[in-house]
Motif scaffolding. Structure first.
Motif, short mmCIF file in Angstrom:
data_model
loop_
_atom_site.label_atom_id
_atom_site.label_comp_id
_atom_site.label_asym_id
_atom_site.label_seq_id
_atom_site.Cartn_x
_atom_site.Cartn_y
_atom_site.Cartn_z
N GLN A 135 -78.22 2.11 5.26
CA GLN A 135 -78.35 1.54 6.60
C GLN A 135 -77.26 2.11 7.50
O GLN A 135 -76.13 2.29 7.09
CB GLN A 135 -78.23 0.02 6.53
CG GLN A 135 -79.45 -0.67 5.95
CD GLN A 135 -79.33 -2.18 6.00
OE1 GLN A 135 -78.45 -2.73 6.65
NE2 GLN A 135 -80.22 -2.87 5.29
N ARG A 167 -84.45 -4.21 6.50
CA ARG A 167 -83.66 -4.41 7.71
C ARG A 167 -84.50 -5.09 8.78
O ARG A 167 -85.60 -4.63 9.08
CB ARG A 167 -83.13 -3.07 8.22
CG ARG A 167 -82.27 -3.17 9.47
CD ARG A 167 -81.60 -1.84 9.76
NE ARG A 167 -82.56 -0.78 10.01
CZ ARG A 167 -83.07 -0.52 11.22
NH1 ARG A 167 -82.75 -1.27 12.26
NH2 ARG A 167 -83.93 0.48 11.38
N LEU A 221 -76.52 -1.45 2.50
CA LEU A 221 -75.16 -1.16 2.96
C LEU A 221 -74.42 -0.29 1.96
O LEU A 221 -73.45 0.39 2.31
CB LEU A 221 -74.40 -2.47 3.20
CG LEU A 221 -74.94 -3.34 4.34
CD1 LEU A 221 -74.16 -4.65 4.43
CD2 LEU A 221 -74.90 -2.60 5.67
N GLN A 222 -74.86 -0.33 0.71
CA GLN A 222 -74.28 0.54 -0.31
C GLN A 222 -75.32 0.79 -1.40
O GLN A 222 -76.34 0.10 -1.47
CB GLN A 222 -73.03 -0.11 -0.92
CG GLN A 222 -73.31 -1.45 -1.59
CD GLN A 222 -72.04 -2.10 -2.11
OE1 GLN A 222 -70.95 -1.60 -1.89
NE2 GLN A 222 -72.18 -3.20 -2.81
#
Length: 478
Positions: A135, A167, A221-222
């Motif tokens: 993201q 998302r 995010l990861q």
């Protein structure tokens, strides 16, 4: 070590000053280009090079790369290759050893960047491309850019598939981008899983006659196991010819870590560097190919959907070393303006007959090419001109100022004296300072264009040489 830390601190201060003011030239590589230019100037000034000279130059190259946030393993490999060739006969027996070292640095940098352009796979019925990434990397925007790229460059009839259900608003964003690009988007408002969306999207593409499908996948995010399992399941259904990882060029060495993580878990076929026009040091762009073993295939250099282009390692190396990239400049000019108009503009500019009316007409084209900064960065020495780009507000002021001039003044700006500048400022609702700034920008642009005429400090870059690649391509097509 203290010296390196001090230089890093000084670099950080320069970056803050640049971000607070106008952006200039090829901002991503500005500091690195300046450092390389300084090193090469000293080398070219020497008739003979001693081993001490070579060691000193190589030390400066290493520091410049580390300051640009290039991966340490990549720096070591690059510098070792340069040192090995620098100690060899090709430098010691050269009549111009300084120039030969520059040639070696350029050659090895091209090798680090990937050597040759990596073409997209265009076979498949339909051609299926999965776009993956974390993201915030610009993944959804890149998916839309890629669909437009396939349509405009390869005459495909693409379909975008909105399979990012992770998302919030990702689907709506892709629909909006698809409308801007003129590309259809497949979505399922009540979709239960991305795998279902992919399966239905491919079925829809076959039914509608789409010969290319671009799938926007979910990011995180990861990197985590859930993300990788989801991507693997989607790939099993789609069986894509291309799986492209979008990497944010502004994230430095973190981008290399992300790319390595994806490469270990996903069958990546290539990398897309996004935000290459950003205000960062450029380490990711230099590091990512050698660090991952995957080629950079495409780069995004602007917010416009058309701002996606094929990655050419040799051209990128030339830009980093301050040698310009005239071939890409011509290609971008031809993409946004009719060929006859592009050649007419360049002729007028290089013959110093460019008027402010011409200047105004081309500003819109320049912005579609990535902005004045990006265009100047492709010219030899352009990254060090200090000419600022035009924001939307500056564009409106520029239009107002030029429209407040008489036709004679627009044709020959040298006629604009102090009293005329005051009249123009009053008529455009701006200030004399704003008028002066526009005229200086115009004069600086003329000087930069004049360098391409063969009369500037870059001989051999004349008008015929500039237009030759375009003419050669047209002859081949015939």
């Amino acid at each position: 070590m203290a010296r390196l830390l001090r230089r890093r601190t000084e670099h950080g201060s320069r970056t803050l000053r640049r971000s607070a003011g106008a952006r200039t030239g090829d901002v991503m590589f500005e500091s690195l280009t300046e450092r390389f230019s300084s090193i090469f100037t000293r080398l070219k000034g020497k008739g003979r090079l001693s081993q001490a000279d070579l060691r000193s130059a190589l030390r400066e190259v290493r520091l410049a790369l580390l300051e640009a946030d290039v991966n340490i393993q990549v720096v070591n490999s690059l510098c070792e290759r340069i040192a090995k060739r620098g100690r060899g006969a090709e430098v010691s027996k050269s009549l111009t050893p300084g120039q030969q070292v520059i040639k070696i640095v350029h050659s090895e940098l091209v090798r680090t960047l990937g050597e040759e352009p990596a073409p997209l796979v265009l076979e498949g019925s339909p051609l299926t491309v999965m776009v993956v990434g974390l993201q915030g990397s610009g993944k959804t925007t890149t998916a839309a850019k890629l669909a437009l790229h396939l349509r405009e460059k390869y005459r495909k009839h693409p379909l975008l598939v909105a399979a990012d259900l992770q998302r919030p608003a990702a689907v709506e964003q892709l629909v909006t981008l698809g409308e801007r690009a003129g590309v259809a988007v497949y979505r399922e408002p009540e979709a239960s899983s991305p795998q279902r969306v992919v399966r239905a999207g491919l079925r829809h593409a076959r039914g509608q006659g789409n010969d290319a499908v671009v799938i926007d996948t979910a990011g995180r995010l990861q990197i985590d196991q859930r993300l990788m399992s989801e991507l693997a399941a989607m790939a099993e259904i789609a069986r894509p010819q291309e799986t492209l990882l979008v990497v944010d060029a502004m994230t430095g060495q973190d981008a290399v870590t992300v790319a390595q993580g994806f490469a270990e878990r996903v069958d990546l076929t290539g990398i897309v560097l996004s935000k290459l026009d950003g205000d960062a040091r450029g380490g990711a762009a230099i590091s990512v190919s050698e660090a991952t073993g995957r080629k950079v295939k495409l780069v995004g250099e602007g917010e416009e959907l058309a701002a996606l282009s094929v990655f050419h390692p040799d051209r990128m190396a030339s830009r980093i070393l301050g040698m310009g990239d005239v071939l890409t400049l011509i290609e971008k000019a031809e993409a946004v303006t009719p060929r006859a108009d592009a050649e007419k503009f360049v002729r007028a500019a290089t013959s110093q007959s460019l008027g402010l009316d011409d200047f105004l007409e081309q500003l819109h084209s320049l912005r579609r090419m990535g902005g004045m900064d990006a265009v100047l960065a492709m010219m030899p020495g352009g990254a060090r001109t200090g000419i600022a780009g035009l924001s939307d507000d500056e564009m409106r002021r520029t239009v107002g100022i030029i429209h407040s001039m008489t036709p004679e003044e627009r044709r020959n700006p040298k006629l604009i004296t102090g009293s005329r500048r005051r009249r123009i400022a009053t008529g455009s609702g701006t200030t004399v300072t704003a008028v002066n700034r526009l005229l200086k920008r115009f004069a600086d642009t003329q000087k930069m264009m004049n360098m391409l005429s063969g009369r500037g400090k870059f001989p051999g870059m004349g008008m015929e040489g500039l237009l030759q690649p375009a003419r050669a391509r047209r002859r081949r097509k015939r």
